[in-house]
Design a protein around this motif. Sequence first.
Motif, short mmCIF file in Angstrom:
data_model
loop_
_atom_site.label_atom_id
_atom_site.label_comp_id
_atom_site.label_asym_id
_atom_site.label_seq_id
_atom_site.Cartn_x
_atom_site.Cartn_y
_atom_site.Cartn_z
N ILE A 1 0.84 -1.21 0.00
CA ILE A 1 0.00 0.00 0.00
C ILE A 1 0.87 1.25 0.00
N LYS A 2 1.96 1.23 0.74
CA LYS A 2 2.88 2.38 0.73
C LYS A 2 3.40 2.64 -0.68
N THR A 3 3.75 1.57 -1.39
CA THR A 3 4.24 1.71 -2.76
C THR A 3 3.17 2.31 -3.66
N LEU A 4 1.94 1.84 -3.53
CA LEU A 4 0.85 2.34 -4.36
C LEU A 4 0.60 3.83 -4.10
N LEU A 5 0.59 4.22 -2.83
CA LEU A 5 0.21 5.59 -2.47
C LEU A 5 1.29 6.63 -2.76
N LYS A 6 2.52 6.19 -2.95
CA LYS A 6 3.59 7.16 -3.24
C LYS A 6 3.93 7.23 -4.72
N HIS A 7 3.03 6.68 -5.57
CA HIS A 7 3.29 6.70 -7.01
C HIS A 7 3.40 8.11 -7.56
N ARG A 8 4.42 8.33 -8.39
CA ARG A 8 4.58 9.55 -9.19
C ARG A 8 5.02 9.12 -10.58
N SER A 9 4.67 9.89 -11.58
CA SER A 9 5.22 9.64 -12.90
C SER A 9 6.65 10.18 -12.95
N ILE A 10 7.57 9.33 -13.41
CA ILE A 10 8.98 9.72 -13.53
C ILE A 10 9.30 9.96 -15.00
N ARG A 11 9.86 11.12 -15.28
CA ARG A 11 10.16 11.48 -16.67
C ARG A 11 11.64 11.75 -16.90
N LYS A 12 12.46 11.40 -15.93
CA LYS A 12 13.90 11.48 -16.09
C LYS A 12 14.53 10.31 -15.36
N PHE A 13 15.29 9.51 -16.09
CA PHE A 13 15.85 8.28 -15.54
C PHE A 13 17.38 8.26 -15.57
N GLU A 14 17.96 7.49 -14.69
CA GLU A 14 19.40 7.27 -14.73
C GLU A 14 19.76 6.49 -16.00
N GLU A 15 20.98 6.67 -16.47
CA GLU A 15 21.47 5.91 -17.62
C GLU A 15 21.87 4.52 -17.14
N ARG A 16 20.87 3.72 -16.87
CA ARG A 16 21.09 2.41 -16.25
C ARG A 16 20.06 1.43 -16.80
N PRO A 17 20.45 0.63 -17.78
CA PRO A 17 19.48 -0.31 -18.37
C PRO A 17 19.06 -1.38 -17.36
N LEU A 18 17.82 -1.81 -17.48
CA LEU A 18 17.36 -2.89 -16.62
C LEU A 18 18.05 -4.19 -17.03
N SER A 19 18.32 -5.04 -16.06
CA SER A 19 18.92 -6.34 -16.35
C SER A 19 17.84 -7.26 -16.93
N ASN A 20 18.26 -8.31 -17.57
CA ASN A 20 17.30 -9.29 -18.10
C ASN A 20 16.45 -9.88 -16.99
#
Length: 248
Positions: free
Chosen positions: A5-24
């Motif tokens: 619930i904490k994760t759900l309630l603190k949602h924000r849209s992020i429009r700037k990301f680190e240069e860090r690709p997700l792993s497989n």
Amino acid sequence: MNEVIKTLLKHRSIRKFEERPLSNQEIETIVKSAQAASSSSFIQAYSIIGVKNKDTKQKLAELSGNQAYVAENGHFFVFCADLHRHELLAEKEGADVTTALESTEKFMVAVIDAALAAQNAAVAAESMGMGICYIGGLRNNLIGVSEVLKTPERVIPLFGLAVGYPAQNPDVKPRLPIGGVYFEDAYSSDEEQVKQLEEYNKVVSEYYMGRTAGARSDNWTGQMAKMLSNPARMYMKEFVNGKGFSNK
């Protein structure tokens, strides 16, 4: 309050990301979480296209209205309504399913299935410390997007999901008051809804005033009225019908 619930309630849209690709492994975890979502009658009428190629991301960014975060993120997912595999399975089983696949009901099922899967993916990503941003801008030019992603008949790219590790920390944007969206036993009266809108306008104006140091103070109803006064993407019905959806 638990961690979900904490994760759900603190949602924000992020429009700037680190240069860090997700792993497989991170990608697989997000996709498996998406697949765990409910699906109408087990039909699983959606597909997810993951985009790693930088040139492909850039093309999608341009088609989405030059949104930089479509190209610059840890990974880009495109969620599609998909009844193509059901056409293939019908051929395999020797069944005629055309009427069902072209029904408005199955179009709604495919859109809902894709949306449920996407929200599972979003919550999974955020629970892992990532940020997300939904990209409806793909629908600015679905003909172009379909060509880039090579989607066949009965497949419609609905929206994108940019995922990555946040390089910004925006405030949580205030939502409508609970009384503005949750009604018990019957739909709310117009009088009560207008009251809720007036209260919400004050909250939204204060939010923008604080966020912009007084440079912006517009309210929600004004924003929505302005947006809805300029209809967008009016080609959609023709495109949807042309892809073999919602013809009946």
